[in-house]
Design an enzyme around this catalytic site. Sequence first.
Site, PDB file in Angstrom:
ATOM      1  N   ARG A 270       7.895   2.591  -2.636  1.00  0.00           N
ATOM      2  CA  ARG A 270       7.970   1.121  -2.683  1.00  0.00           C
ATOM      3  C   ARG A 270       8.875   0.684  -3.830  1.00  0.00           C
ATOM      4  NH1 ARG A 270       2.332  -1.804  -2.624  1.00  0.00           N
ATOM      5  NH2 ARG A 270       3.682  -3.622  -2.322  1.00  0.00           N
TER       6      ARG A 270
ATOM      7  N   CYS B 180       2.609  -4.469 -10.421  1.00  0.00           N
ATOM      8  CA  CYS B 180       2.438  -3.716  -9.183  1.00  0.00           C
ATOM      9  C   CYS B 180       2.777  -4.651  -8.032  1.00  0.00           C
ATOM     10  CB  CYS B 180       1.010  -3.166  -9.082  1.00  0.00           C
ATOM     11  SG  CYS B 180      -0.262  -4.447  -9.196  1.00  0.00           S
TER      12      CYS B 180
END
Length: 290
Positions: free
Chosen positions: A190, A248
Site C-alpha cells: 500500500r 496509516c
Amino acid sequence: MTSPLITPAELAALDGVTVLDVRWRLGGPPGIDFYREGHIEGAVYCDLDTDLAAPPGQHAQGEQGGQGAQSGQGGNGGRHPLPDAAAFQRAMRRLGVSDGRPVVVYDDAAATVAARAWWALRYFGHHNVRVLDGGLPAWIQAGLPTTKETPHPTEGDFTARPGGMPALTADEAAALAKRGVLLDARAAERYRGEVEPIDPVAGHVPSAVSAPTTENVGQDGRFLAPEALRARFAELGVREGAETGAYCGSGVTAAHEVLALEVAGLPASLYVGSWSDWVSDPTRPVSTGA
C-alpha cells in the site's frame, strides 16, 4: 519508564481496574458480536467507530498549524477522525472510565486496534493506561477465564484534557517527513501504491518511510522486546533525538506504531487523519514506489 504493556498474569492480579474490549474488524462483523461470544470478566465493550472516533469527514480546509490537534479536533478528516473532547469524555464516562482508576485495553489483533484506545485516552489526559500484550488470545492461552456476562459499570468521572500526546495535522506531517522521520504503518504494497483496497488514491506521503506495523510484534502477537524494537526503528532512521511521526490509513494502526515506539523508549507524534485524510484534499502530493 513504566511499560505501556501489561501481561495477562499482571492483569489477572489487578483490582480496581477498568478493562475495555476494543475488538473490531474492517468491513465487519461488528466487534460487539465477538464481545458477546466471550470476553474478560468485567470488560466493557468500546466501539472504535463511535467511542474512539468522530464520524468520517473530509480534510479540514484552512488548518492552522497544530491548533486543531490541540483543541481535540485533530485538524483532521479521514475515516476515523479524533472525536472532540466533550464527545470522548461522554463515551469514556459511560464505559466507567475515571481519572483515578487504571485502564487496560485489549483486542484480538495484536493490539492494532486497542492501541487507538490507549493513544486516545493518553491524548485526552488519562495517565494510567496499558495495553494487554498479546490481547485476548494471550489471556486464553494463559488459561484465564472468559465470560459472556455483560457488566453494567458505574458512570466514571474522567475529564478529557486534550494535548496529552503529540498529534499532527496534514501540514505538520508533511513538514516532519522532510526534517525528521514520518513512518507509514500500512502494508508495504500500500505504501508503494501497488494496491489500495480502501482509499481512493494509492501511494504515500512524500518522504515518508515504510514501516509496516505488523513487524512490531512476533508470531504470538506480542510486542518485540524493547531492544529489538529499537534496532528495528534505528534501521528506519529513528533514533533518540530524531523527530518522529506515524500515520496509516485512518489513524488506527499508526497508534500501534506510536505504542511500539514508546515501548522502545522513543517518543512519536500521530497524524490522526492519516492517508484517508491526506487524499481527501486533492491538492496534496502523492508519492509511489519504494
